[in-house]
Design a protein around this motif. Structure first.
Motif, PDB file in Angstrom:
ATOM      1  N   TRP A 102       0.844  -1.431   0.270  1.00  0.00           N
ATOM      2  CA  TRP A 102       0.091  -0.015  -0.009  1.00  0.00           C
ATOM      3  C   TRP A 102       1.054   1.194   0.189  1.00  0.00           C
ATOM      4  CZ3 TRP A 102      -0.399   3.484   4.001  1.00  0.00           C
ATOM      5  CH2 TRP A 102      -0.573   5.068   4.306  1.00  0.00           C
ATOM      6  N   ALA A 103       1.993   0.992   0.609  1.00  0.00           N
ATOM      7  CA  ALA A 103       2.563   2.599   0.777  1.00  0.00           C
ATOM      8  C   ALA A 103       3.688   2.828  -0.551  1.00  0.00           C
ATOM      9  CB  ALA A 103       4.162   2.027   1.879  1.00  0.00           C
ATOM     10  N   PHE A 104       3.771   1.849  -1.073  1.00  0.00           N
ATOM     11  CA  PHE A 104       4.307   1.866  -2.084  1.00  0.00           C
ATOM     12  C   PHE A 104       3.083   1.971  -3.751  1.00  0.00           C
ATOM     13  CE2 PHE A 104       8.308  -0.477  -0.725  1.00  0.00           C
ATOM     14  CZ  PHE A 104       8.945   0.238  -1.024  1.00  0.00           C
ATOM     15  N   ALA A 105       1.812   2.081  -3.481  1.00  0.00           N
ATOM     16  CA  ALA A 105       1.312   2.574  -4.374  1.00  0.00           C
ATOM     17  C   ALA A 105       0.880   4.251  -4.291  1.00  0.00           C
ATOM     18  CB  ALA A 105       0.091   1.806  -4.186  1.00  0.00           C
ATOM     19  N   GLN A 106       1.094   4.920  -3.281  1.00  0.00           N
ATOM     20  CA  GLN A 106       0.244   5.575  -2.839  1.00  0.00           C
ATOM     21  C   GLN A 106       0.736   6.878  -3.536  1.00  0.00           C
ATOM     22  OE1 GLN A 106      -2.221   6.306  -0.784  1.00  0.00           O
ATOM     23  NE2 GLN A 106      -1.845   3.835  -0.838  1.00  0.00           N
ATOM     24  N   ASP A 107       0.685   7.846  -4.222  1.00  0.00           N
ATOM     25  CA  ASP A 107       1.330   9.362  -4.546  1.00  0.00           C
ATOM     26  C   ASP A 107       1.747  10.027  -4.266  1.00  0.00           C
ATOM     27  OD1 ASP A 107       0.400   8.025  -7.259  1.00  0.00           O
ATOM     28  OD2 ASP A 107      -1.212   9.213  -6.676  1.00  0.00           O
ATOM     29  N   GLY A 108       1.477  10.424  -2.589  1.00  0.00           N
ATOM     30  CA  GLY A 108       2.403  11.174  -1.537  1.00  0.00           C
ATOM     31  C   GLY A 108       3.374  11.010  -0.499  1.00  0.00           C
ATOM     32  N   PRO A 109       3.609  10.752   0.093  1.00  0.00           N
ATOM     33  CA  PRO A 109       4.673  11.114   1.335  1.00  0.00           C
ATOM     34  C   PRO A 109       3.612  10.027   2.387  1.00  0.00           C
ATOM     35  CG  PRO A 109       4.137  13.554   1.600  1.00  0.00           C
ATOM     36  CD  PRO A 109       3.768  12.629   0.089  1.00  0.00           C
ATOM     37  N   VAL A 110       4.265   8.764   2.726  1.00  0.00           N
ATOM     38  CA  VAL A 110       3.556   7.962   3.513  1.00  0.00           C
ATOM     39  C   VAL A 110       4.445   7.840   4.931  1.00  0.00           C
ATOM     40  CG1 VAL A 110       3.006   5.646   3.099  1.00  0.00           C
ATOM     41  CG2 VAL A 110       3.216   7.207   0.926  1.00  0.00           C
ATOM     42  N   LEU A 111       3.927   7.070   5.547  1.00  0.00           N
ATOM     43  CA  LEU A 111       4.284   6.726   6.854  1.00  0.00           C
ATOM     44  C   LEU A 111       3.501   5.500   7.425  1.00  0.00           C
ATOM     45  CD1 LEU A 111       5.756   8.940   9.596  1.00  0.00           C
ATOM     46  CD2 LEU A 111       3.850   6.090  10.099  1.00  0.00           C
ATOM     47  N   LEU A 112       5.069   4.368   7.354  1.00  0.00           N
ATOM     48  CA  LEU A 112       4.153   3.162   8.277  1.00  0.00           C
ATOM     49  C   LEU A 112       4.726   2.949   9.469  1.00  0.00           C
ATOM     50  CD1 LEU A 112       4.425   0.195   5.617  1.00  0.00           C
ATOM     51  CD2 LEU A 112       2.719   1.787   6.763  1.00  0.00           C
ATOM     52  N   ASP A 113       3.860   2.715  10.838  1.00  0.00           N
ATOM     53  CA  ASP A 113       4.611   3.287  12.093  1.00  0.00           C
ATOM     54  C   ASP A 113       4.701   1.807  12.659  1.00  0.00           C
ATOM     55  OD1 ASP A 113       4.903   3.549  15.016  1.00  0.00           O
ATOM     56  OD2 ASP A 113       2.647   4.601  15.136  1.00  0.00           O
ATOM     57  N   VAL A 114       5.384   0.800  12.457  1.00  0.00           N
ATOM     58  CA  VAL A 114       5.183  -0.617  12.618  1.00  0.00           C
ATOM     59  C   VAL A 114       6.014  -0.680  14.152  1.00  0.00           C
ATOM     60  CG1 VAL A 114       6.515  -2.826  12.307  1.00  0.00           C
ATOM     61  CG2 VAL A 114       6.222  -0.726  10.412  1.00  0.00           C
ATOM     62  N   VAL A 115       4.651  -0.891  14.333  1.00  0.00           N
ATOM     63  CA  VAL A 115       4.802  -1.798  16.252  1.00  0.00           C
ATOM     64  C   VAL A 115       5.802  -3.381  16.192  1.00  0.00           C
ATOM     65  CG1 VAL A 115       3.372  -1.863  18.730  1.00  0.00           C
ATOM     66  CG2 VAL A 115       3.023  -0.841  16.940  1.00  0.00           C
ATOM     67  N   THR A 116       7.318  -2.418  16.999  1.00  0.00           N
ATOM     68  CA  THR A 116       8.085  -3.680  16.725  1.00  0.00           C
ATOM     69  C   THR A 116       8.946  -4.298  17.998  1.00  0.00           C
ATOM     70  OG1 THR A 116      10.058  -2.327  15.915  1.00  0.00           O
ATOM     71  CG2 THR A 116       9.521  -3.242  14.508  1.00  0.00           C
ATOM     72  N   ASN A 117       9.114  -5.419  18.503  1.00  0.00           N
ATOM     73  CA  ASN A 117       9.710  -5.831  19.415  1.00  0.00           C
ATOM     74  C   ASN A 117      11.014  -5.598  20.174  1.00  0.00           C
ATOM     75  OD1 ASN A 117      10.781  -7.704  22.162  1.00  0.00           O
ATOM     76  ND2 ASN A 117      10.386  -9.520  20.422  1.00  0.00           N
ATOM     77  N   PRO A 118      10.823  -4.912  20.960  1.00  0.00           N
ATOM     78  CA  PRO A 118      12.263  -4.236  21.294  1.00  0.00           C
ATOM     79  C   PRO A 118      13.168  -4.747  22.237  1.00  0.00           C
ATOM     80  CG  PRO A 118      10.090  -3.872  23.522  1.00  0.00           C
ATOM     81  CD  PRO A 118       9.923  -4.814  22.592  1.00  0.00           C
ATOM     82  N   ASP A 119      13.240  -5.740  22.453  1.00  0.00           N
ATOM     83  CA  ASP A 119      14.063  -6.826  22.964  1.00  0.00           C
ATOM     84  C   ASP A 119      14.638  -7.954  21.611  1.00  0.00           C
ATOM     85  OD1 ASP A 119      14.158  -6.489  26.276  1.00  0.00           O
ATOM     86  OD2 ASP A 119      11.896  -7.742  25.698  1.00  0.00           O
ATOM     87  N   GLU A 120      14.356  -7.013  20.735  1.00  0.00           N
ATOM     88  CA  GLU A 120      15.040  -8.214  19.469  1.00  0.00           C
ATOM     89  C   GLU A 120      16.275  -7.532  19.498  1.00  0.00           C
ATOM     90  OE1 GLU A 120      15.891 -10.556  17.391  1.00  0.00           O
ATOM     91  OE2 GLU A 120      14.219 -11.256  18.223  1.00  0.00           O
ATOM     92  N   ILE A 121      17.652  -8.736  19.526  1.00  0.00           N
ATOM     93  CA  ILE A 121      19.049  -7.951  19.333  1.00  0.00           C
ATOM     94  C   ILE A 121      19.485  -8.424  17.978  1.00  0.00           C
ATOM     95  CG2 ILE A 121      18.943  -7.726  22.280  1.00  0.00           C
ATOM     96  CD1 ILE A 121      20.476 -10.555  21.400  1.00  0.00           C
ATOM     97  N   SER A 122      20.695  -7.725  17.379  1.00  0.00           N
ATOM     98  CA  SER A 122      21.302  -8.400  16.043  1.00  0.00           C
ATOM     99  C   SER A 122      22.653  -8.847  17.041  1.00  0.00           C
ATOM    100  CB  SER A 122      21.529  -6.496  15.670  1.00  0.00           C
ATOM    101  OG  SER A 122      21.936  -7.098  14.983  1.00  0.00           O
ATOM    102  N   VAL A 123      22.516  -9.897  17.043  1.00  0.00           N
ATOM    103  CA  VAL A 123      23.938 -11.141  17.558  1.00  0.00           C
ATOM    104  C   VAL A 123      25.693 -10.297  16.601  1.00  0.00           C
ATOM    105  CG1 VAL A 123      24.828 -12.776  18.030  1.00  0.00           C
ATOM    106  CG2 VAL A 123      22.152 -12.336  18.520  1.00  0.00           C
ATOM    107  N   PRO A 124      25.991  -9.907  17.133  1.00  0.00           N
ATOM    108  CA  PRO A 124      27.285  -9.603  16.103  1.00  0.00           C
ATOM    109  C   PRO A 124      28.073 -10.807  15.871  1.00  0.00           C
ATOM    110  CG  PRO A 124      28.225  -9.600  18.749  1.00  0.00           C
ATOM    111  CD  PRO A 124      26.602  -9.490  18.509  1.00  0.00           C
ATOM    112  N   PRO A 125      28.514 -10.863  15.042  1.00  0.00           N
ATOM    113  CA  PRO A 125      29.603 -11.947  14.451  1.00  0.00           C
ATOM    114  C   PRO A 125      29.902 -12.897  15.139  1.00  0.00           C
ATOM    115  CG  PRO A 125      30.261 -10.066  13.086  1.00  0.00           C
ATOM    116  CD  PRO A 125      29.239  -9.107  14.068  1.00  0.00           C
ATOM    117  N   HIS A 126      30.559 -12.401  15.578  1.00  0.00           N
ATOM    118  CA  HIS A 126      31.685 -13.456  16.784  1.00  0.00           C
ATOM    119  C   HIS A 126      31.308 -12.945  18.460  1.00  0.00           C
ATOM    120  CE1 HIS A 126      34.471 -15.212  13.599  1.00  0.00           C
ATOM    121  NE2 HIS A 126      33.797 -15.643  13.346  1.00  0.00           N
ATOM    122  N   PRO A 127      29.648 -13.628  18.584  1.00  0.00           N
ATOM    123  CA  PRO A 127      29.681 -13.159  20.155  1.00  0.00           C
ATOM    124  C   PRO A 127      30.824 -13.309  21.381  1.00  0.00           C
ATOM    125  CG  PRO A 127      27.962 -14.685  19.553  1.00  0.00           C
ATOM    126  CD  PRO A 127      29.026 -14.139  17.722  1.00  0.00           C
TER     127      PRO A 127
END
Length: 338
Positions: free
Chosen positions: A291-316
């Protein structure tokens, strides 16, 4: 050539990189730095012979000792060097790194599956981290990657949104990535997106915005409306300064001062004149992004995401894991008076 079409592609090194690139660097006998000033010294190999080619002589040797410095234009210097190189038949170093990279990609693909938290491991994680099972940020990034045109320009806020973009959005076709990768400025994604869109109103521009960064520059949403700049602003709305939270916990500290009391960002954007949606269910992601890419003007998607999801480093490291465990334990065991 897209990332996945490059037969030598093993991803990037560094904290938000992957194990294949980190191992390829560490196991190398020789490292040739071409036009890069990669600043993270902990991720350079130990004991390797280092060559560095840069147009700026002052950049050579300031990150790692360099045995063979070269100052000049990258293209012309490499053209002069190529005839002097002897071809080698042994591909074991490359093949090992490529195989490791593909295995890592497969593991990452499972993380972006919206049903990942329905697995036994996912349910155990979520029981400790986030019983509400909010949307995985990996799934958000991959949905945008699937549905964004191959001509899109991406901008990323400094913080966790950079990590999700780096790991789940491929630079294929004529896609381009812009960010504050030298200065690490906060709240950079939206103003960069506006600038790129002002230069080319026909080309899709996507801002990967953290909620902390967006809250700092909310007024720029109205700028997009005033000048009718059709940017797509994807907000990772986890109610946190996510990178700061992760750094605190890895250091053994309980989370402090990183929680955000966000309003309904989609409602704010709508009041400012943007087309906006708030996404709270993983099943609605693809439809919302399309839907966002189908709009003609500026668009905002407010996606409620998990605050505890972490990005594990390559060599923890063990120290990082222990620090994270201590930090999470302190958060759980806080007294009522804290």
């Amino acid at each position: 050539m897209g990332e996945r079409d490059n037969p030598f592609q093993v991803g990037q090194s560094g904290l938000i990189g992957n194990p294949a690139a980190a191992s390829a660097m560490e196991d190398a006998d020789t490292l040739f730095l071409i036009g890069t000033d990669f600043p993270y010294r902990d991720w350079y190999p130990s004991g390797a012979t280092v060559l560095q080619l840069d147009a700026r002589g002052e950049h050579i040797g300031r990150r790692v000792p360099v045995a063979h410095p070269l100052v000049g234009d990258a293209r012309e210097t490499l053209r002069a060097l190529l005839p002097q190189l002897a071809a080698r038949e042994d591909r074991s170093h490359l093949d090992d790194a490529r195989a490791s990279f593909e295995r890592w990609h497969e593991r990452q693909s499972s993380l972006q599956d919206p049903g990942h938290d329905g697995t036994l491991i996912g349910r155990v994680r979520s029981a400790f981290d986030n019983p509400d099972l909010r949307i995985r940020p990996e799934a958000v990034a991959r949905a945008v990657d699937r549905l964004a045109p191959e001509s899109a320009i991406f901008t990323a806020d400094t913080g966790m949104s950079t990590a999700w973009l780096a790991r789940f959005v491929e630079m294929r076709g004529t896609r381009r990535l812009i960010g504050s990768f030298n200065l690490g400025s906060m709240a950079n994604a939206l103003p960069m997106a506006l600038g790129a869109q002002a230069l080319d109103r026909e080309r899709p521009v996507v801002s990967f915005s953290g909620d902390g960064g967006l809250m700092m520059l909310l007024g720029d949403l109205r700028t997009a409306v005033t000048y009718q700049l059709p940017v797509r602003v994807v907000v990772f709305d986890n109610g946190r300064l996510g990178m700061v939270k992760l750094e605190q916990e890895q250091g053994g500290l309980p989370e402090f001062g990183t929680e955000l009391d966000n309003p309904d960002l989609a409602a704010v954007a709508s009041a400012m004149g943007l087309a906006a949606r708030r996404v709270t269910e993983a099943d609605a992601l693809d439809d919302a992004v399309a839907w966002a890419f189908a709009q003609d003007g500026p668009v905002l998607l407010d996606v409620v995401t998990n605050p505890d999801e972490i990005s594990v480093p390559p060599h923890p490291t063990l120290a990082q894991g222990w620090g994270f465990a201590i930090g999470k334990a302190r958060e759980t065991l806080r007294s009522r008076g804290d």
